[in-house]
Structures are given as structure tokens and as C-alpha cells.
Scaffold this motif. Structure first.
Motif, PDB file in Angstrom:
ATOM      1  N   GLN A   1      28.004  -2.990   5.429  1.00 53.34           N
ATOM      2  CA  GLN A   1      29.283  -2.398   4.767  1.00 53.34           C
ATOM      3  C   GLN A   1      29.744  -1.833   3.424  1.00 53.34           C
ATOM      4  O   GLN A   1      28.362  -2.519   2.103  1.00 53.34           O
ATOM      5  CB  GLN A   1      30.280  -3.453   4.490  1.00 53.34           C
ATOM      6  CG  GLN A   1      30.962  -3.961   6.214  1.00 53.34           C
ATOM      7  CD  GLN A   1      31.524  -5.538   6.250  1.00 53.34           C
ATOM      8  OE1 GLN A   1      31.827  -5.182   5.129  1.00 53.34           O
ATOM      9  NE2 GLN A   1      33.046  -4.942   7.436  1.00 53.34           N
ATOM     10  N   TYR A   2      29.993  -1.391   3.129  1.00 52.68           N
ATOM     11  CA  TYR A   2      30.488  -0.247   1.731  1.00 52.68           C
ATOM     12  C   TYR A   2      31.918  -0.326   1.425  1.00 52.68           C
ATOM     13  O   TYR A   2      32.700  -0.497   1.634  1.00 52.68           O
ATOM     14  CB  TYR A   2      30.263   0.949   2.358  1.00 52.68           C
ATOM     15  CG  TYR A   2      28.250   1.629   2.228  1.00 52.68           C
ATOM     16  CD1 TYR A   2      27.329   1.090   1.457  1.00 52.68           C
ATOM     17  CD2 TYR A   2      28.283   1.055   3.402  1.00 52.68           C
ATOM     18  CE1 TYR A   2      26.141   1.546   2.344  1.00 52.68           C
ATOM     19  CE2 TYR A   2      27.011   1.461   4.274  1.00 52.68           C
ATOM     20  CZ  TYR A   2      25.998   1.501   3.650  1.00 52.68           C
ATOM     21  OH  TYR A   2      24.645   1.809   4.447  1.00 52.68           O
ATOM     22  N   GLY A   3      31.498  -0.455  -0.383  1.00 59.32           N
ATOM     23  CA  GLY A   3      33.054  -0.950  -0.648  1.00 59.32           C
ATOM     24  C   GLY A   3      33.496   0.459  -1.587  1.00 59.32           C
ATOM     25  O   GLY A   3      34.539   0.326  -1.403  1.00 59.32           O
TER      26      GLY A   3
ATOM     27  N   VAL B   1      33.489   0.586   5.641  1.00 57.93           N
ATOM     28  CA  VAL B   1      33.555   0.870   4.701  1.00 57.93           C
ATOM     29  C   VAL B   1      35.005   0.970   3.702  1.00 57.93           C
ATOM     30  O   VAL B   1      35.885   1.493   4.673  1.00 57.93           O
ATOM     31  CB  VAL B   1      33.292   2.700   4.343  1.00 57.93           C
ATOM     32  CG1 VAL B   1      33.773   3.199   3.108  1.00 57.93           C
ATOM     33  CG2 VAL B   1      32.030   3.242   5.002  1.00 57.93           C
ATOM     34  N   ALA B   2      34.923   0.143   2.706  1.00 57.09           N
ATOM     35  CA  ALA B   2      36.142  -0.188   2.420  1.00 57.09           C
ATOM     36  C   ALA B   2      37.343   1.013   1.956  1.00 57.09           C
ATOM     37  O   ALA B   2      38.668   0.998   2.049  1.00 57.09           O
ATOM     38  CB  ALA B   2      35.706  -0.857   0.942  1.00 57.09           C
ATOM     39  N   SER B   3      36.662   1.935   1.266  1.00 58.27           N
ATOM     40  CA  SER B   3      37.704   2.683   0.721  1.00 58.27           C
ATOM     41  C   SER B   3      36.438   4.384   1.136  1.00 58.27           C
ATOM     42  O   SER B   3      35.660   4.337   0.427  1.00 58.27           O
ATOM     43  CB  SER B   3      37.767   2.407  -0.943  1.00 58.27           C
ATOM     44  OG  SER B   3      36.978   2.483  -2.039  1.00 58.27           O
ATOM     45  N   VAL B   4      37.239   5.270   0.349  1.00 60.35           N
ATOM     46  CA  VAL B   4      36.876   6.475   0.473  1.00 60.35           C
ATOM     47  C   VAL B   4      37.477   6.937  -0.629  1.00 60.35           C
ATOM     48  O   VAL B   4      38.843   7.111  -1.218  1.00 60.35           O
ATOM     49  CB  VAL B   4      36.483   7.288   1.614  1.00 60.35           C
ATOM     50  CG1 VAL B   4      35.684   6.393   2.851  1.00 60.35           C
ATOM     51  CG2 VAL B   4      38.003   7.662   2.555  1.00 60.35           C
TER      52      VAL B   4
ATOM     53  N   LYS C   1      42.441  -1.396   4.109  1.00 60.88           N
ATOM     54  CA  LYS C   1      43.666  -2.889   4.013  1.00 60.88           C
ATOM     55  C   LYS C   1      42.663  -3.660   4.250  1.00 60.88           C
ATOM     56  O   LYS C   1      42.803  -4.749   3.742  1.00 60.88           O
ATOM     57  CB  LYS C   1      44.898  -2.328   4.740  1.00 60.88           C
ATOM     58  CG  LYS C   1      45.870  -1.842   3.284  1.00 60.88           C
ATOM     59  CD  LYS C   1      47.192  -1.595   3.590  1.00 60.88           C
ATOM     60  CE  LYS C   1      47.980  -0.767   3.444  1.00 60.88           C
ATOM     61  NZ  LYS C   1      49.495  -0.727   2.826  1.00 60.88           N
ATOM     62  N   GLU C   2      41.624  -3.545   5.557  1.00 57.63           N
ATOM     63  CA  GLU C   2      41.142  -5.329   5.790  1.00 57.63           C
ATOM     64  C   GLU C   2      40.144  -5.261   4.943  1.00 57.63           C
ATOM     65  O   GLU C   2      39.839  -6.538   4.936  1.00 57.63           O
ATOM     66  CB  GLU C   2      40.983  -4.915   7.621  1.00 57.63           C
ATOM     67  CG  GLU C   2      40.460  -5.651   8.304  1.00 57.63           C
ATOM     68  CD  GLU C   2      39.276  -5.253   9.502  1.00 57.63           C
ATOM     69  OE1 GLU C   2      39.071  -6.152  10.091  1.00 57.63           O
ATOM     70  OE2 GLU C   2      40.377  -4.369  10.339  1.00 57.63           O
ATOM     71  N   LEU C   3      39.682  -4.525   4.496  1.00 56.78           N
ATOM     72  CA  LEU C   3      38.697  -5.353   3.969  1.00 56.78           C
ATOM     73  C   LEU C   3      38.779  -4.563   1.888  1.00 56.78           C
ATOM     74  O   LEU C   3      38.359  -5.737   1.286  1.00 56.78           O
ATOM     75  CB  LEU C   3      37.083  -3.713   4.053  1.00 56.78           C
ATOM     76  CG  LEU C   3      36.772  -4.018   5.213  1.00 56.78           C
ATOM     77  CD1 LEU C   3      35.952  -2.953   5.781  1.00 56.78           C
ATOM     78  CD2 LEU C   3      36.173  -5.121   5.739  1.00 56.78           C
ATOM     79  N   MET C   4      40.418  -3.648   2.009  1.00 53.84           N
ATOM     80  CA  MET C   4      40.621  -3.652   0.616  1.00 53.84           C
ATOM     81  C   MET C   4      41.668  -4.035   0.800  1.00 53.84           C
ATOM     82  O   MET C   4      42.621  -2.663   0.554  1.00 53.84           O
ATOM     83  CB  MET C   4      40.240  -2.621  -0.228  1.00 53.84           C
ATOM     84  CG  MET C   4      41.009  -2.442  -1.692  1.00 53.84           C
ATOM     85  SD  MET C   4      39.909  -0.761  -2.243  1.00 53.84           S
ATOM     86  CE  MET C   4      38.306  -1.287  -2.108  1.00 53.84           C
ATOM     87  N   PRO C   5      43.202  -5.172   0.529  1.00 51.06           N
ATOM     88  CA  PRO C   5      44.098  -5.695   0.464  1.00 51.06           C
ATOM     89  C   PRO C   5      45.154  -4.759   0.164  1.00 51.06           C
ATOM     90  O   PRO C   5      45.722  -4.363  -0.004  1.00 51.06           O
ATOM     91  CB  PRO C   5      43.995  -6.811   0.214  1.00 51.06           C
ATOM     92  CG  PRO C   5      42.999  -7.638   0.963  1.00 51.06           C
ATOM     93  CD  PRO C   5      41.628  -6.974   0.235  1.00 51.06           C
ATOM     94  N   GLU C   6      43.961  -5.064  -1.800  1.00 55.59           N
ATOM     95  CA  GLU C   6      44.474  -3.025  -2.727  1.00 55.59           C
ATOM     96  C   GLU C   6      44.281  -2.891  -2.979  1.00 55.59           C
ATOM     97  O   GLU C   6      42.741  -3.097  -3.723  1.00 55.59           O
ATOM     98  CB  GLU C   6      45.362  -4.837  -3.833  1.00 55.59           C
ATOM     99  CG  GLU C   6      46.872  -5.750  -3.421  1.00 55.59           C
ATOM    100  CD  GLU C   6      47.700  -5.001  -2.949  1.00 55.59           C
ATOM    101  OE1 GLU C   6      48.194  -3.987  -3.645  1.00 55.59           O
ATOM    102  OE2 GLU C   6      48.480  -6.028  -1.470  1.00 55.59           O
ATOM    103  N   PRO C   7      44.261  -1.632  -3.483  1.00 51.72           N
ATOM    104  CA  PRO C   7      43.875  -1.024  -4.562  1.00 51.72           C
ATOM    105  C   PRO C   7      43.039  -1.162  -5.297  1.00 51.72           C
ATOM    106  O   PRO C   7      43.489  -1.589  -6.199  1.00 51.72           O
ATOM    107  CB  PRO C   7      44.306   0.361  -4.000  1.00 51.72           C
ATOM    108  CG  PRO C   7      45.991  -0.317  -4.613  1.00 51.72           C
ATOM    109  CD  PRO C   7      45.779  -1.252  -3.227  1.00 51.72           C
TER     110      PRO C   7
END
Length: 439
Positions: A200-202, A281-284, A175-181
Motif C-alpha cells: 500500500q501507498y500513502g 492507496v490512501a490518497s492521491v 477514508k478507510e486508509l486515511m480517516p482524516e486528511p
């Protein structure tokens, strides 16, 4: 459960008595007056049940449970012992590797268990080896579980277990890098492109691993094995059809434009996990087994089902279903079956989730607050409805390595999707013919 058991065993006894007296049945006529015998019948059924169940009660029943999961059995065993007066012991062993191997050794000697837990993709092999018995239960029992989880416990048209827990990959975001999915992979690709050139990676996923990569291929129309009526056809292999090739091309695009080279191959998983836990990384794409590690490092993360693909379809993930099974070597199969029903029922499945956080595929629990208010559990439950069970036929063993090699060639750009998948298909077909022609 007690009332159900009373009725079931009583009906079996009545059926036997009726079979022994065909002449009486044939002499009955429509002119005979009807009488209300409901109360008398219920009394007789109760008496017969008590007579039958008290006879042949085992001294104890033995369960082999997964390592570090016995805490989820304690309440079910306590209530079973109180209800039926039969002691139950359990032994913890590694489910994926140890239980099957030990059952092969201890079962024939009479030192094995009555009930075992296994991952569903082992069912085909253990059935062929004669290690577990078919499970004969009423539809009222199987009806509480999701259709896909019962399919996972079925081999060659026969039921061999009741579902215990389900798992499948989901979308996990920092959530620090991607507040909303994000809602779509198109959005995710654009988000990831904007982070290009930084450290960094999305988004990261192990799509060169067929367990994860198949979801993209199958979401485009690929498949592993065809078949009808729940029986899988190992001669119908769809890993190289038009949809599979299209999905593999989409996978290649991510490796060419987004993913770092370090997440390919055997070390890819640890590289991905390290980058995500370091906050790079923002998401995995990962499974519920990742939650504990993220909790331990204190990451503020969210979990949702996977976003939609560019074609508007959801990725069709592989689902793993852990189940309870009756050992074919048990001398107490009827009571072992009753125990399986008991420990897998709705009430005990809910208790087990509270203790282990493994998600039961019980339909009523998906909307129960205990799961509905648990973001990770709810995401897995929803994604499981969009998933398919990993094939549980022995021929699946011939799929993993050729598909891993094909996807790694695609990921590195050393081969085009069509060529790599055609080669994988050829290898899989040859290996099935070589190793399973007698099945």
C-alpha cells in the motif's frame, strides 16, 4: 437581466443621438434650470429598446456545447427564448478537440454556430486564427466571476469569453486508509514512509506530468511565463529558476522514497488510478473528473484542497476554465453576446452545476449551500483560488513536451533537477523562437 438589457441598449441609442447633435450640446449653459426628467427618460429608454431589439432579431441562435453537457443548457435556453423570443439550438461536440477544428471548417461557410464553448488554453490560438470575437460587456457582468477565471478568458489584454466552469487538481483520500486528511505534505510524507515495504501507498501523484508537477515547482517560486497587466511574456520563462529547481528536487525525493516506478510515463495515470480504486492507496492528487469513477465503485472518499508544502506555501495548481465565446463568423454578434451573458449568469450557472456538477467560478456561489455543502465542489472552489490559469498563449504548446521529459528524467533519477530544467528551458526557448517569432 431584462432591465439591464433595456438600459444598456437605450444608452447606446442615446449616445448615438448625442453624437449627431454636437451643436445642441455646446449651446447648453450652466444657467439653464434643472428639471426632473427621470420618469420621461425611463419611458423613452423603454420605447427605444423595444424598437431597437425588435429590429434585426435573428431567426435563431446556434450554440456548440461540450459532449454530454447539453442538459446544463436546457433551462437557460428556455428562459432566454421566453424573454427574447429568439429560438436557440445547441449541438453537442467534443470541446477539447472537435469544436475548434469544426469551427475552422464551418465558420467561413456560414454553417457555423453563434456561440461556442472552449477550454481557455485554446483562446490564444483561436484568436490568432480569427475564430472568436472580442466580448464587449459591462464590468457589472464580469464582476460576478472570480478574478482568475476572467484572466483565463483574456488574451492580449482583451476579453474573449465569459467563464462557464473551472477545474483544478485537489487532494482525494480513501477514508478507510486515511480517516482524516493531512494538513501538510510533511505529515503526508511521514504517513507514506510508515507504509513503505507493504503493498500500500500513502500518496500518489503524477508529478512527472507538468500539469500536476508544476504545482510543486510554482509553490516553491517557479513559473512558466512572466508578464505584466495580464499580458504574458513568452520570452520570460521561469521553469529553471531557483524556486523551480527547489520544487523539482522535492518531487525527486518523493519518487526516490515513496512512489513506485510504475507511475512514470504515459501509463502512469492508469497505474495510479488502478491502485487507488483497488484500495491500495490512501490518497492521491487528482481532479474533479475522478469523482464519478469513485462514486461508481462506492469508495468512501473525502476531498480537500491540497496540503501545504514544507516551505509553508500551498501548491499553485494549474486551473482550467471552460468558457462561452462568440464566433467571429456569427452574423448576430450582438445577440450572441446577450446569449452568452444569459447562459453564464449566476442563476443559470447554479442550475448548470446542479445538472452537470461542473463548478462555476461565480463568486457568490462559492459560499452558496449548493457548493459549500458539496465537499468535492468546495475543495475545487477553494483550490481554484490558490491556482493560476494555464497560460493561454500559443507558445504554451512548446512547454509541455520538454517539461515532461525533464520531469521524467528527474523522477527516474537519470538527471539532477538543475541540469534537466536547464535543458528544458533551452529547448522551450528555441522552439518558441522557431515556431512563434511572428506572433
Amino acid at each position: 437581466m431584462k432591465n439591464w438589457l433595456l438600459l444598456t441598449i437605450a444608452m447606446l441609442v442615446i449616445g448615438v443621438l448625442a453624437a449627431c447633435a454636437p451643436e445642441r450640446e455646446e449651446s447648453a449653459t450652466a444657467e439653464e434650470p434643472e428639471t426632473d426628467t427621470t420618469e420621461e427618460t425611463e419611458t423613452n429608454e423603454t420605447e427605444k429598446k423595444e424598437e431597437v431589439t425588435e429590429a434585426d432579431k435573428p431567426e435563431k441562435l446556434v450554440v456548440w456545447e461540450d459532449k454530454d453537457k447539453g442538459i446544463g443548457l436546457d433551462a437557460a435556453i428556455a428562459s432566454f427564448e421566453e424573454e427574447f423570443g429568439i429560438p436557440v439550438e445547441y449541438r453537442e461536440m467534443d470541446m477539447a478537440t472537435e469544436i475548434r477544428e469544426q469551427l475552422r471548417l464551418d465558420g467561413p461557410t456560414g454553417q457555423g454556430p453563434d456561440v461556442v464553448t472552449l477550454p481557455h488554453d485554446q483562446i490564444g490560438q483561436v484568436v490568432i486564427e480569427g475564430l472568436i470575437a472580442p466580448l464587449e460587456v459591462e464590468e457589472t457582468v464580469t464582476g460576478i466571476y472570480t478574478e482568475s477565471s476572467i484572466a483565463a478568458q483574456t488574451y492580449d489584454g482583451k476579453l474573449y469569453g465569459l467563464p462557464k466552469a473551472t477545474e483544478t487538481p485537489v487532494f482525494i483520500y480513501n477514508k478507510e486508509l486515511m480517516p482524516e486528511p493531512v494538513a501538510t505534505f510533511d505529515e503526508l510524507f511521514k504517513f507514506s514512509k510508515e507504509m513503505a515495504g507493504t503493498d500500500q501507498y500513502g500518496f500518489l501523484a503524477l508529478w512527472d506530468n507538468f500539469y500536476f508537477g508544476n504545482s510543486i515547482m510554482q509553490g516553491h517560486g517557479g513559473y512558466v511565463f512572466g508578464g505584466e497587466d495580464g499580458v504574458q511574456d513568452s520570452q520570460d520563462i521561469g521553469v529553471n529558476n531557483e524556486g523551480a529547481v527547489e520544487g523539482a528536487a522535492y518531487i525527486q525525493q518523493w519518487y526516490e522514497e515513496i512512489f513506485p516506478s510504475g507511475i512514470i510515463g504515459e501509463s502512469g495515470g492508469s497505474a495510479k488510478d488502478g491502485l487507488f480504486q483497488e484500495g491500495k492507496v490512501a490518497s492521491v492528487m487528482d481532479g474533479p473528473w475522478a469523482f464519478q469513477g469513485l462514486n461508481e465503485i462506492g469508495m468512501d472518499y473525502g476531498v480537500t484542497p491540497l496540503p501545504t508544502l514544507p516551505n509553508g506555501e500551498y501548491p499553485i495548481t494549474f486551473m482550467g476554465v471552460k468558457g462561452w465565446h462568440v464566433s467571429n463568423f456569427s452574423q448576430n454578434k450582438e445577440w450572441a453576446t446577450i446569449l452568452v451573458e444569459w447562459i453564464a449568469n449566476e442563476e443559470n450557472a447554479k442550475i448548470r452545476f446542479e445538472e452537470t456538477k461542473e463548478i462555476p467560478p461565480v463568486k457568490t456561489l462559492i459560499d452558496d449551500p449548493i457548493i459549500a455543502e458539496d465537499e468535492g465542489a468546495q475543495a475545487v472552489a477553494i483550490q481554484s483560488e490558490r491556482a493560476i490559469p494555464m497560460p493561454n498563449i500559443p507558445e504554451m504548446a512548446e512547454v509541455w513536451e520538454p517539461m515532461a521529459q525533464a520531469l521524467q528524467l528527474i523522477a527516474t533519477g537519470d538527471s539532477e533537477p538543475q541540469e534537466a530544467l536547464e535543458e528544458a528551458h533551452s529547448t522551450i526557448s528555441s522552439q518558441i523562437e522557431l515556431n512563434h517569432s511572428g506572433n
